[in-house]
Design a protein around this motif. Structure first.
Motif, mmCIF file in Angstrom:
data_model
loop_
_atom_site.group_PDB
_atom_site.id
_atom_site.type_symbol
_atom_site.label_atom_id
_atom_site.label_comp_id
_atom_site.label_asym_id
_atom_site.label_seq_id
_atom_site.Cartn_x
_atom_site.Cartn_y
_atom_site.Cartn_z
ATOM 1 N N ILE A 104 45.668 -10.128 -62.629
ATOM 2 C CA ILE A 104 45.628 -8.680 -62.413
ATOM 3 C C ILE A 104 44.216 -8.126 -62.571
ATOM 4 O O ILE A 104 43.820 -7.183 -61.873
ATOM 5 C CB ILE A 104 46.616 -7.969 -63.372
ATOM 6 N N GLU A 105 43.419 -8.713 -63.464
ATOM 7 C CA GLU A 105 42.042 -8.250 -63.658
ATOM 8 C C GLU A 105 41.223 -8.462 -62.393
ATOM 9 O O GLU A 105 40.444 -7.590 -61.986
ATOM 10 C CB GLU A 105 41.402 -8.989 -64.838
ATOM 11 N N LYS A 106 41.402 -9.600 -61.746
ATOM 12 C CA LYS A 106 40.664 -9.879 -60.511
ATOM 13 C C LYS A 106 41.145 -8.988 -59.368
ATOM 14 O O LYS A 106 40.339 -8.491 -58.569
ATOM 15 C CB LYS A 106 40.807 -11.354 -60.132
ATOM 16 N N VAL A 107 42.461 -8.785 -59.279
ATOM 17 C CA VAL A 107 43.011 -7.901 -58.244
ATOM 18 C C VAL A 107 42.438 -6.495 -58.404
ATOM 19 O O VAL A 107 41.956 -5.887 -57.440
ATOM 20 C CB VAL A 107 44.556 -7.874 -58.320
ATOM 21 N N ASP A 108 42.460 -5.977 -59.622
ATOM 22 C CA ASP A 108 41.933 -4.636 -59.877
ATOM 23 C C ASP A 108 40.438 -4.548 -59.583
ATOM 24 O O ASP A 108 39.955 -3.539 -59.054
ATOM 25 C CB ASP A 108 42.191 -4.229 -61.335
ATOM 26 N N ALA A 109 39.691 -5.603 -59.921
ATOM 27 C CA ALA A 109 38.245 -5.616 -59.660
ATOM 28 C C ALA A 109 37.968 -5.536 -58.164
ATOM 29 O O ALA A 109 37.071 -4.808 -57.725
ATOM 30 C CB ALA A 109 37.622 -6.881 -60.251
ATOM 31 N N CYS A 110 38.733 -6.280 -57.373
ATOM 32 C CA CYS A 110 38.565 -6.255 -55.920
ATOM 33 C C CYS A 110 38.854 -4.869 -55.352
ATOM 34 O O CYS A 110 38.088 -4.341 -54.529
ATOM 35 C CB CYS A 110 39.492 -7.280 -55.263
ATOM 36 N N LEU A 111 39.957 -4.281 -55.791
ATOM 37 C CA LEU A 111 40.345 -2.969 -55.270
ATOM 38 C C LEU A 111 39.343 -1.895 -55.698
ATOM 39 O O LEU A 111 38.972 -1.025 -54.904
ATOM 40 C CB LEU A 111 41.751 -2.613 -55.739
ATOM 41 N N ASP A 112 38.895 -1.957 -56.931
ATOM 42 C CA ASP A 112 37.937 -0.978 -57.428
ATOM 43 C C ASP A 112 36.619 -1.045 -56.664
ATOM 44 O O ASP A 112 35.946 -0.030 -56.473
ATOM 45 C CB ASP A 112 37.689 -1.208 -58.921
ATOM 46 N N ALA A 113 36.255 -2.259 -56.207
ATOM 47 C CA ALA A 113 34.981 -2.444 -55.497
ATOM 48 C C ALA A 113 35.129 -2.241 -53.988
ATOM 49 O O ALA A 113 34.154 -2.392 -53.258
ATOM 50 C CB ALA A 113 34.426 -3.831 -55.777
ATOM 51 N N GLY A 114 36.325 -1.904 -53.519
ATOM 52 C CA GLY A 114 36.461 -1.524 -52.118
ATOM 53 C C GLY A 114 37.257 -2.451 -51.225
ATOM 54 O O GLY A 114 37.423 -2.156 -50.032
ATOM 55 N N ALA A 115 37.760 -3.571 -51.735
ATOM 56 C CA ALA A 115 38.597 -4.437 -50.900
ATOM 57 C C ALA A 115 39.867 -3.686 -50.509
ATOM 58 O O ALA A 115 40.433 -2.945 -51.310
ATOM 59 C CB ALA A 115 38.954 -5.724 -51.643
ATOM 60 N N ASN A 116 40.300 -3.864 -49.263
ATOM 61 C CA ASN A 116 41.514 -3.175 -48.822
ATOM 62 C C ASN A 116 42.490 -4.111 -48.104
ATOM 63 O O ASN A 116 43.450 -3.658 -47.474
ATOM 64 C CB ASN A 116 41.165 -1.977 -47.919
ATOM 65 N N ARG A 117 42.223 -5.418 -48.209
ATOM 66 C CA ARG A 117 43.114 -6.397 -47.562
ATOM 67 C C ARG A 117 43.022 -7.716 -48.327
ATOM 68 O O ARG A 117 41.928 -8.198 -48.622
ATOM 69 C CB ARG A 117 42.702 -6.596 -46.101
ATOM 70 N N PHE A 118 44.175 -8.291 -48.655
ATOM 71 C CA PHE A 118 44.233 -9.603 -49.282
ATOM 72 C C PHE A 118 44.905 -10.578 -48.322
ATOM 73 O O PHE A 118 45.955 -10.285 -47.745
ATOM 74 C CB PHE A 118 45.036 -9.569 -50.589
ATOM 75 N N SER A 119 44.291 -11.749 -48.178
ATOM 76 C CA SER A 119 44.870 -12.839 -47.386
ATOM 77 C C SER A 119 45.169 -13.981 -48.343
ATOM 78 O O SER A 119 44.249 -14.597 -48.884
ATOM 79 C CB SER A 119 43.885 -13.283 -46.297
ATOM 80 N N ILE A 120 46.449 -14.255 -48.553
ATOM 81 C CA ILE A 120 46.858 -15.219 -49.575
ATOM 82 C C ILE A 120 47.342 -16.509 -48.925
ATOM 83 O O ILE A 120 48.247 -16.499 -48.081
ATOM 84 C CB ILE A 120 47.979 -14.638 -50.468
ATOM 85 N N GLY A 121 46.735 -17.621 -49.330
ATOM 86 C CA GLY A 121 47.077 -18.924 -48.760
ATOM 87 C C GLY A 121 48.325 -19.494 -49.413
ATOM 88 O O GLY A 121 48.233 -20.260 -50.374
ATOM 89 N N ILE A 122 49.486 -19.147 -48.898
ATOM 90 C CA ILE A 122 50.745 -19.655 -49.425
ATOM 91 C C ILE A 122 51.047 -21.038 -48.840
ATOM 92 O O ILE A 122 51.420 -21.968 -49.554
ATOM 93 C CB ILE A 122 51.902 -18.681 -49.121
ATOM 94 N N GLN A 123 50.904 -21.173 -47.523
ATOM 95 C CA GLN A 123 51.124 -22.411 -46.748
ATOM 96 C C GLN A 123 52.607 -22.766 -46.638
ATOM 97 O O GLN A 123 53.109 -23.014 -45.563
ATOM 98 C CB GLN A 123 50.311 -23.592 -47.298
ATOM 99 N N THR A 124 53.332 -22.801 -47.734
ATOM 100 C CA THR A 124 54.791 -22.923 -47.738
ATOM 101 C C THR A 124 55.311 -22.407 -49.074
ATOM 102 O O THR A 124 54.626 -22.523 -50.094
ATOM 103 C CB THR A 124 55.261 -24.367 -47.507
ATOM 104 N N PHE A 125 56.521 -21.824 -49.044
ATOM 105 C CA PHE A 125 57.144 -21.373 -50.282
ATOM 106 C C PHE A 125 57.940 -22.480 -50.957
ATOM 107 O O PHE A 125 58.263 -22.376 -52.135
ATOM 108 C CB PHE A 125 58.086 -20.189 -50.001
ATOM 109 N N ASP A 126 58.263 -23.525 -50.219
ATOM 110 C CA ASP A 126 59.120 -24.581 -50.737
ATOM 111 C C ASP A 126 58.434 -25.290 -51.914
ATOM 112 O O ASP A 126 57.353 -25.867 -51.753
ATOM 113 C CB ASP A 126 59.440 -25.584 -49.629
#
Length: 216
Positions: A104-126
């Protein structure tokens, strides 16, 4: 015409079996030094005509795993981008990441600094496939993580899925697609598995530890 900027972060916590990208083992000291040099390069280039003469409409932090950086390094790197590059008012700023270590600290840091899109490498949920490919989080942890991100109104969330993984059935693939719809993600990037000769995945298949990849 429009332009985009790409910054490569060549660090990962571990090497996933399917991955053929350039990466280094994550080290706090090495990553901080790398970010120092990236910011210095941006500051040196900021006044160049080739940089200043046209706006940038999209920025992508890729890798490697950008979310492996510390919260402080993510914040100062994104802040330096906004300070030194001619970003458009509606510039899309994407941070690529994975579940492991993206707290959560990294997520908040990104948003506070202006990031507006996250691309998360899931690849598969299995869970079984994830573990075989070098991903530690379970299906439930992946769903919980993406659901938490998607609840943030200030950011768009997409995820990567790979088809053609060894042992991946059509049912597993369709379940992954359905899950993304249920979570309410803003988008998906779908990739056909690329089997790199000599890679850990290719060697595992050659010695019979994993079944062959699916055909096209």
């Amino acid at each position: 015409g429009s332009r985009l900027a790409y910054l490569h972060i060549p660090f990962c916590a571990n090497h996933c079996l399917f991955c053929g990208f350039y990466r280094n083992k994550s080290s706090n000291t090495a990553m901080k030094t790398y970010v120092d040099h990236l910011i210095q390069e941006m500051e040196q280039d900021a006044a160049r005509q080739g940089v200043r003469n046209r706006g940038i409409e999209a920025v992508f932090l890729g890798g490697g795993t950008p979310s492996a950086l510390s919260a402080n390094d993510l914040h100062r790197l994104l802040s330096a981008l906004r300070r030194n590059l001619p970003l458009s008012d509606d510039c899309e700023i994407t941070v690529e990441g994975r579940i492991a270590g993206f707290d959560i600290e990294k997520v908040d840091a990104c948003l506070d600094a202006g990031a507006n899109r996250f691309s998360i490498g899931i690849q598969t949920f299995d869970t079984g496939l994830r573990r075989r490919m070098g991903r530690r989080a379970t299906r439930e942890e992946a769903v919980e993580f993406l659901s938490s991100l998607s609840s943030r109104e200030e950011v768009a969330v997409i995820c990567d899925l790979i088809y053609g993984l060894p042992g991946q059935t059509e049912e597993i693939w369709l379940n992954d697609i359905r899950l993304c719809d249920q979570i309410g993600l803003d988008g998906l990037d779908l990739y056909c598995l690329t089997l790199h000769p000599g890679s850990p995945l290719a060697r595992s298949i050659e010695r019979g530890a994993l079944p062959p990849t699916a055909d096209d």
